[in-house]
Design a protein around this motif. Structure first.
Motif, PDB file in Angstrom:
ATOM      1  N   GLN A 129      -2.954  12.040 -14.389  1.00  0.00           N
ATOM      2  CA  GLN A 129      -2.657  10.621 -14.504  1.00  0.00           C
ATOM      3  C   GLN A 129      -1.257  10.329 -13.989  1.00  0.00           C
ATOM      4  N   VAL A 130      -1.152   9.375 -13.037  1.00  0.00           N
ATOM      5  CA  VAL A 130       0.147   9.027 -12.443  1.00  0.00           C
ATOM      6  C   VAL A 130       0.283   7.511 -12.377  1.00  0.00           C
ATOM      7  N   ASP A 131       1.533   7.052 -12.323  1.00  0.00           N
ATOM      8  CA  ASP A 131       1.774   5.620 -12.152  1.00  0.00           C
ATOM      9  C   ASP A 131       1.529   5.188 -10.707  1.00  0.00           C
ATOM     10  N   MET A 132       1.830   6.089  -9.761  1.00  0.00           N
ATOM     11  CA  MET A 132       1.626   5.804  -8.341  1.00  0.00           C
ATOM     12  C   MET A 132       1.168   7.075  -7.646  1.00  0.00           C
ATOM     13  N   LEU A 133       0.169   6.961  -6.801  1.00  0.00           N
ATOM     14  CA  LEU A 133      -0.352   8.113  -6.078  1.00  0.00           C
ATOM     15  C   LEU A 133       0.667   8.657  -5.084  1.00  0.00           C
ATOM     16  N   GLY A 134       0.545   9.952  -4.774  1.00  0.00           N
ATOM     17  CA  GLY A 134       1.318  10.510  -3.681  1.00  0.00           C
ATOM     18  C   GLY A 134       2.066  11.787  -3.962  1.00  0.00           C
ATOM     19  N   ALA A 135       2.318  12.108  -5.231  1.00  0.00           N
ATOM     20  CA  ALA A 135       3.005  13.375  -5.518  1.00  0.00           C
ATOM     21  C   ALA A 135       2.148  14.553  -5.082  1.00  0.00           C
TER      22      ALA A 135
END
Length: 260
Positions: A129-135
């Motif tokens: 679960q992330v606040d914004m995709l891309g890591a």
């Protein structure tokens, strides 16, 4: 909790077990690929052994192999045409249930199967679960012919997108390029942050040589997130609800028999 499982594996297992509650007798079910999806296939194997009648459509050769070993009847998408449900893992998901998938190299088949389903359910542990995709690096499947040219075009394209990083790596399998089930290569885009996933997905797929990218936009309906203590959260994006359950299980369940 089972002493045989780590907290992460417990989280994956309880998410998979809770997702099985959405499966009904006679359904055609897309079977995802990856470590979390493997827990689902194991759970389904036990249910089929107990009398559940389903048809599974695997999204990779390794998922198909496991399903056969566990006695799950399988078919192909061409044969069943349309699915009631697909259950799969994800490498990341954001608050809108947009996903990054493809860490296991099967996102092309996974996306085809998911979009040919009435609903897609993602099972995951809390780390996804992330606040914004891309890591997590964004996988892009490309044909082998001219892949370095495709890579150069990708580098030029992402320079104009709302992303933070620009490094692109050819995925390797030892000393050789990784080969997908379709015979293609994968370029992993280390973007760091994807400010506009929808735009990014559309733009990447316009580049000659790109087969498909790992952004799943407006495809996932429900995310079932497991925790190491047995709790699961079920978020349904369509009805706007989130509920929490606790999954209890016996540490001697057959699903763990080969994990000693």
């Amino acid at each position: 909790m089972s002493a045989k499982l780590s907290a992460i594996d417990t989280a994956k297992f309880v998410a998979a077990k809770r997702a099985c509650d959405f499966i009904e007798d006679g359904m055609r079910v897309g079977l995802g690929t990856g470590s979390t999806a493997e827990w689902l296939v194991r759970c389904l194997g036990e249910l089929v052994e107990d009398g559940l009648k389903i048809t599974g459509v695997p999204t990779s050769t390794r998922t198909a192999k496991l399903a056969r070993q566990l006695g799950i009847p399988i078919s192909t998408l061409d044969e069943v045409k349309w699915l009631d449900l697909t259950i799969d893992g994800a490498d990341e998901y954001d608050p809108d249930l947009n996903l990054i998938k493809g860490g296991g190299g099967a996102h092309l088949q996974e996306k085809i199967v998911a979009t040919a389903s009435d609903r897609m359910i993602v099972i995951a542990d809390r780390t996804k679960q992330v606040d914004m995709l891309g890591a997590f690096p964004l996988p892009v499947e490309v044909i082998p012919f001219g892949w370095q040219t495709t890579k150069a075009l990708l580098e030029e394209t992402i320079a104009a997108l709302d992303v933070m990083g620009d490094r692109i790596e050819l995925r390797m399998n030892g000393d050789a390029p990784y080969i997908t089930d379709e015979g293609n290569h994968i370029l992993d885009l280390h973007l760091g942050r994807i400010g506009n996933p929808r735009q990014t997905a559309l733009v990447l797929n316009q580049i000659p040589g790109v087969v498909e990218n790992g952004l799943f936009i407006d495809i996932c309906d429900i995310v079932v997130t497991g925790n190491g203590d047995g709790r699961v959260q079920v978020k349904d994006i369509n009805v706007g609800t989130t509920q929490e359950d606790v999954i209890e299980f016996d540490e001697d369940e057959n699903i763990f028999a080969d994990l000693d």
